[in-house]
Design a protein around this motif. Sequence first.
Motif, PDB file in Angstrom:
ATOM      1  N   THR A  47      -1.272  41.583  80.120  1.00 15.65           N
ATOM      2  CA  THR A  47      -2.424  40.719  79.860  1.00 15.65           C
ATOM      3  C   THR A  47      -2.762  40.706  78.378  1.00 15.65           C
ATOM      4  OG1 THR A  47      -3.260  41.160  82.085  1.00 15.65           O
ATOM      5  CG2 THR A  47      -4.839  40.278  80.475  1.00 15.65           C
ATOM      6  N   ALA A  54      -1.825  33.583  73.143  1.00 19.84           N
ATOM      7  CA  ALA A  54      -2.845  32.537  73.017  1.00 19.84           C
ATOM      8  C   ALA A  54      -3.492  32.558  71.629  1.00 19.84           C
ATOM      9  CB  ALA A  54      -3.905  32.708  74.104  1.00 19.84           C
ATOM     10  N   GLU A  80       5.812  30.726  82.826  1.00 18.52           N
ATOM     11  CA  GLU A  80       4.667  29.950  83.318  1.00 18.52           C
ATOM     12  C   GLU A  80       3.347  30.621  82.930  1.00 18.52           C
ATOM     13  OE1 GLU A  80       2.946  28.060  87.488  1.00 18.52           O
ATOM     14  OE2 GLU A  80       4.750  29.297  87.551  1.00 18.52           O
ATOM     15  N   GLU A  81       3.277  31.943  83.046  1.00 21.37           N
ATOM     16  CA  GLU A  81       2.058  32.661  82.658  1.00 21.37           C
ATOM     17  C   GLU A  81       1.797  32.530  81.162  1.00 21.37           C
ATOM     18  OE1 GLU A  81       1.718  36.390  85.744  1.00 21.37           O
ATOM     19  OE2 GLU A  81       3.342  36.451  84.277  1.00 21.37           O
ATOM     20  N   MET A  83       2.779  30.103  79.121  1.00 21.19           N
ATOM     21  CA  MET A  83       2.348  28.749  78.786  1.00 21.19           C
ATOM     22  C   MET A  83       0.928  28.490  79.273  1.00 21.19           C
ATOM     23  SD  MET A  83       3.264  26.188  77.002  1.00 21.19           S
ATOM     24  CE  MET A  83       5.023  26.332  76.742  1.00 21.19           C
ATOM     25  N   GLU A  84       0.560  29.048  80.418  1.00 25.72           N
ATOM     26  CA  GLU A  84      -0.808  28.873  80.908  1.00 25.72           C
ATOM     27  C   GLU A  84      -1.811  29.549  79.972  1.00 25.72           C
ATOM     28  OE1 GLU A  84      -3.383  29.914  84.888  1.00 25.72           O
ATOM     29  OE2 GLU A  84      -1.303  29.260  85.152  1.00 25.72           O
ATOM     30  N   ALA A  85      -1.469  30.724  79.466  1.00 24.04           N
ATOM     31  CA  ALA A  85      -2.336  31.396  78.487  1.00 24.04           C
ATOM     32  C   ALA A  85      -2.483  30.537  77.239  1.00 24.04           C
ATOM     33  CB  ALA A  85      -1.769  32.773  78.137  1.00 24.04           C
ATOM     34  N   MET A  87      -2.282  27.323  77.081  1.00 21.58           N
ATOM     35  CA  MET A  87      -3.089  26.141  77.376  1.00 21.58           C
ATOM     36  C   MET A  87      -4.582  26.453  77.303  1.00 21.58           C
ATOM     37  SD  MET A  87      -1.115  23.562  77.616  1.00 21.58           S
ATOM     38  CE  MET A  87      -0.113  24.358  76.367  1.00 21.58           C
ATOM     39  N   VAL A  88      -4.980  27.693  77.576  1.00 21.62           N
ATOM     40  CA  VAL A  88      -6.380  28.077  77.389  1.00 21.62           C
ATOM     41  C   VAL A  88      -6.734  27.964  75.913  1.00 21.62           C
ATOM     42  CG1 VAL A  88      -8.064  29.956  77.574  1.00 21.62           C
ATOM     43  CG2 VAL A  88      -6.422  29.560  79.431  1.00 21.62           C
ATOM     44  N   SER A 101       2.426  24.916  70.974  1.00 21.90           N
ATOM     45  CA  SER A 101       2.746  25.297  72.355  1.00 21.90           C
ATOM     46  C   SER A 101       3.981  24.560  72.872  1.00 21.90           C
ATOM     47  CB  SER A 101       1.556  25.013  73.273  1.00 21.90           C
ATOM     48  OG  SER A 101       0.458  25.815  72.917  1.00 21.90           O
ATOM     49  N   LYS A 106       7.436  27.006  73.421  1.00 24.12           N
ATOM     50  CA  LYS A 106       8.388  26.593  74.465  1.00 24.12           C
ATOM     51  C   LYS A 106       9.787  27.098  74.129  1.00 24.12           C
ATOM     52  CE  LYS A 106      10.166  22.462  74.410  1.00 24.12           C
ATOM     53  NZ  LYS A 106      11.573  22.790  74.192  1.00 24.12           N
TER      54      LYS A 106
END
Length: 117
Positions: A47, A54, A80-81, A83-85, A87-88, A101, A106
Motif C-alpha cells: 500500500t 500516485a 491494475e492496482e 493504475m488505479e492508485a 487514477m486517484v 499515467s 503504463k
Amino acid sequence: MAKDPRQMLNEFSAGLEVLGTTNQEQLGAFMNLLGAAYKPGAVDTKTKELISVAIGVYNRCEYCIVFHTYKALEAGATGEEIMEAAMVSVAFGGGPTMAYSVTLLKDSIEEFEKDFK
C-alpha cells in the motif's frame, strides 16, 4: 520518443551508488528514512508503494514513477492496482498527471510485470 523504464531504473540505481562514494553520510541518512517509512506497520509495504506511485505521478517525477512501480510490483501489487492508485492522483493533478499515467507509468508496468510473474 518513449523513455525506457528499465534504463531509467538502472540509471537511478547507478546514480545512488556513485553518490554513495562521495556523500555516504547523507545518502545513508536518506536510505534509513526510506527504510523506516516503508517498513510494514499499520499500512503494509504494498500500500505504501501504491501511495508512492500516485505521488510520483502527481509530481511528474519520472524516476519516482519508474522506481516505485518496480517496488510496488515487487511488493505484490498488480498492474491494475498500480493504475488505479494513479487514477486517484489524476483527480488532483488533472491532465499532466494523466499524461504520465498513460505513458511512463503504463510502460513501466508493462516492462516490470514480467519480472514478478
